[in-house]
Design an enzyme around this catalytic site. Structure first.
Site, PDB file in Angstrom:
ATOM      1  N   ASN A  10      -1.269 -36.989  37.340  1.00 40.67           N
ATOM      2  CA  ASN A  10      -0.598 -35.966  36.999  1.00 40.67           C
ATOM      3  C   ASN A  10       0.837 -36.045  37.294  1.00 40.67           C
ATOM      4  O   ASN A  10       1.714 -35.042  37.011  1.00 40.67           O
ATOM      5  CB  ASN A  10      -1.310 -34.555  37.411  1.00 40.67           C
ATOM      6  CG  ASN A  10      -1.165 -34.616  39.155  1.00 40.67           C
ATOM      7  OD1 ASN A  10      -0.720 -35.461  39.687  1.00 40.67           O
ATOM      8  ND2 ASN A  10      -1.624 -33.535  39.801  1.00 40.67           N
ATOM      9  N   ASN A  60      -3.887 -34.017  32.095  1.00 41.73           N
ATOM     10  CA  ASN A  60      -2.786 -33.951  32.852  1.00 41.73           C
ATOM     11  C   ASN A  60      -1.737 -34.824  32.720  1.00 41.73           C
ATOM     12  O   ASN A  60      -0.476 -34.765  32.974  1.00 41.73           O
ATOM     13  CB  ASN A  60      -3.162 -33.604  34.234  1.00 41.73           C
ATOM     14  CG  ASN A  60      -3.919 -32.161  34.489  1.00 41.73           C
ATOM     15  OD1 ASN A  60      -4.072 -31.354  33.740  1.00 41.73           O
ATOM     16  ND2 ASN A  60      -4.945 -32.529  35.530  1.00 41.73           N
ATOM     17  N   TYR A  76      -0.126 -40.634  41.339  1.00 41.89           N
ATOM     18  CA  TYR A  76      -1.379 -40.027  40.396  1.00 41.89           C
ATOM     19  C   TYR A  76      -1.171 -39.698  39.137  1.00 41.89           C
ATOM     20  O   TYR A  76      -0.054 -39.557  38.730  1.00 41.89           O
ATOM     21  CB  TYR A  76      -1.452 -38.641  41.406  1.00 41.89           C
ATOM     22  CG  TYR A  76      -1.907 -38.905  42.888  1.00 41.89           C
ATOM     23  CD1 TYR A  76      -3.148 -39.179  43.018  1.00 41.89           C
ATOM     24  CD2 TYR A  76      -1.132 -38.738  43.923  1.00 41.89           C
ATOM     25  CE1 TYR A  76      -3.704 -39.543  44.366  1.00 41.89           C
ATOM     26  CE2 TYR A  76      -1.344 -38.649  45.184  1.00 41.89           C
ATOM     27  CZ  TYR A  76      -2.654 -39.343  45.229  1.00 41.89           C
ATOM     28  OH  TYR A  76      -3.220 -39.472  46.692  1.00 41.89           O
ATOM     29  N   HIS A 134     -11.702 -41.428  33.334  1.00 40.31           N
ATOM     30  CA  HIS A 134     -10.361 -41.035  33.328  1.00 40.31           C
ATOM     31  C   HIS A 134      -9.494 -42.494  33.377  1.00 40.31           C
ATOM     32  O   HIS A 134      -8.414 -42.290  33.125  1.00 40.31           O
ATOM     33  CB  HIS A 134     -10.119 -40.094  34.706  1.00 40.31           C
ATOM     34  CG  HIS A 134      -9.279 -39.065  34.277  1.00 40.31           C
ATOM     35  ND1 HIS A 134      -8.774 -38.751  32.938  1.00 40.31           N
ATOM     36  CD2 HIS A 134      -8.596 -38.243  35.110  1.00 40.31           C
ATOM     37  CE1 HIS A 134      -8.004 -37.782  33.127  1.00 40.31           C
ATOM     38  NE2 HIS A 134      -7.676 -37.325  34.040  1.00 40.31           N
ATOM     39  N   ASP A 164      -7.725 -41.625  27.887  1.00 44.31           N
ATOM     40  CA  ASP A 164      -9.142 -40.993  27.704  1.00 44.31           C
ATOM     41  C   ASP A 164      -8.899 -39.665  26.981  1.00 44.31           C
ATOM     42  O   ASP A 164      -8.125 -38.953  27.171  1.00 44.31           O
ATOM     43  CB  ASP A 164      -9.890 -41.161  28.818  1.00 44.31           C
ATOM     44  CG  ASP A 164      -9.278 -39.963  29.847  1.00 44.31           C
ATOM     45  OD1 ASP A 164      -9.726 -39.040  30.106  1.00 44.31           O
ATOM     46  OD2 ASP A 164      -8.201 -40.284  30.366  1.00 44.31           O
ATOM     47  N   TYR A 198     -11.256 -45.128  42.077  1.00 41.13           N
ATOM     48  CA  TYR A 198     -11.332 -44.440  40.515  1.00 41.13           C
ATOM     49  C   TYR A 198     -11.471 -45.652  39.282  1.00 41.13           C
ATOM     50  O   TYR A 198     -11.541 -45.203  38.423  1.00 41.13           O
ATOM     51  CB  TYR A 198     -10.199 -43.569  40.183  1.00 41.13           C
ATOM     52  CG  TYR A 198      -9.963 -42.558  41.106  1.00 41.13           C
ATOM     53  CD1 TYR A 198     -10.952 -41.474  40.893  1.00 41.13           C
ATOM     54  CD2 TYR A 198      -8.810 -42.360  42.070  1.00 41.13           C
ATOM     55  CE1 TYR A 198     -10.477 -40.244  41.725  1.00 41.13           C
ATOM     56  CE2 TYR A 198      -8.559 -41.267  42.610  1.00 41.13           C
ATOM     57  CZ  TYR A 198      -9.435 -40.025  42.607  1.00 41.13           C
ATOM     58  OH  TYR A 198      -9.150 -39.447  43.399  1.00 41.13           O
TER      59      TYR A 198
END
Length: 196
Positions: free
Chosen positions: A69, A115, A67, A23, A94, A18
């Site tokens: 979320n 999230n 994570y 994000h 973001d 990622y």
């Protein structure tokens, strides 16, 4: 609570695949902040963590390794661990609703479709913490939001993003030294379209 201490949280996904995605904008900003303060991240509880002094303030900077979320777990832990008041906690994330190349700071509010932000609000039980929103735009077809936020900026977008990251770092430093109002004024007056 130590009124000279601030928690700066960058939101993102810690896994290597990622890195550099839209994000992970929050990670990019706090990485740049840490570099500007000659601070290096170490693996800490639920987050990468570093601390740095700046003009008489102590900044605790984290990038949650949960994570996205589950970001609230790290925020709650470090607020308690460092005895920092929520109003001294700035979350950098973001934002789809802001155009690429813009940043905005708010004293509180909902999490919208983010999230990570929603989990922080849920975990803390309130939304009374400031946040720095970094625009990623919403140039995607219906149903492709996930692909978009987990995609990477184009080379054209990066030319706009890089000065924005510098502005975000400046805003975070202002928040710690001059207070939220001054930092908000800075964020909300840069990047305004100029009159012809």
């Amino acid at each position: 609570m130590n009124d000279k201490k601030y928690l700066i949280v960058g939101l993102g996904n810690a896994e290597q695949q990622y890195a550099g995605t839209r994000h992970n904008y929050g990670f990019e900003v706090v990485n740049a902040l840490a570099r500007s303060l000659k601070a290096s991240f170490k693996v800490g509880r639920l987050a990468y963590v570093t601390q740095a002094g700046y003009k008489g303030r102590q900044l605790v900077i984290i990038m949650p390794t949960t994570y996205m979320n589950l970001s609230g777990k790290a925020v709650k832990y470090w607020l308690n661990e460092e005895q920092i008041a929520p109003e001294h906690c700035m979350v950098v994330c973001d934002d789809l609703d802001l155009p690429v190349g813009s940043i905005r700071m708010k004293p509180k509010g909902g999490g919208g479709s983010h999230n990570g932000m929603n989990h922080i609000i849920e975990t803390l039980g309130h939304s009374n913490f400031p946040r720095l929103r970094c625009g990623i735009g919403k140039d995607f077809a219906r149903g492709y939001q996930v692909d978009y936020v987990l995609g990477r900026f184009s080379s054209e977008e990066l030319k706009v993003i890089e000065p924005c990251i510098d502005q975000a770092v400046e805003a975070l430093k202002l928040f710690a030294t001059d207070g939220l109002e001054r930092a908000m004024l800075y964020c909300n007056t840069i990047n305004k379209p100029t009159e012809e």
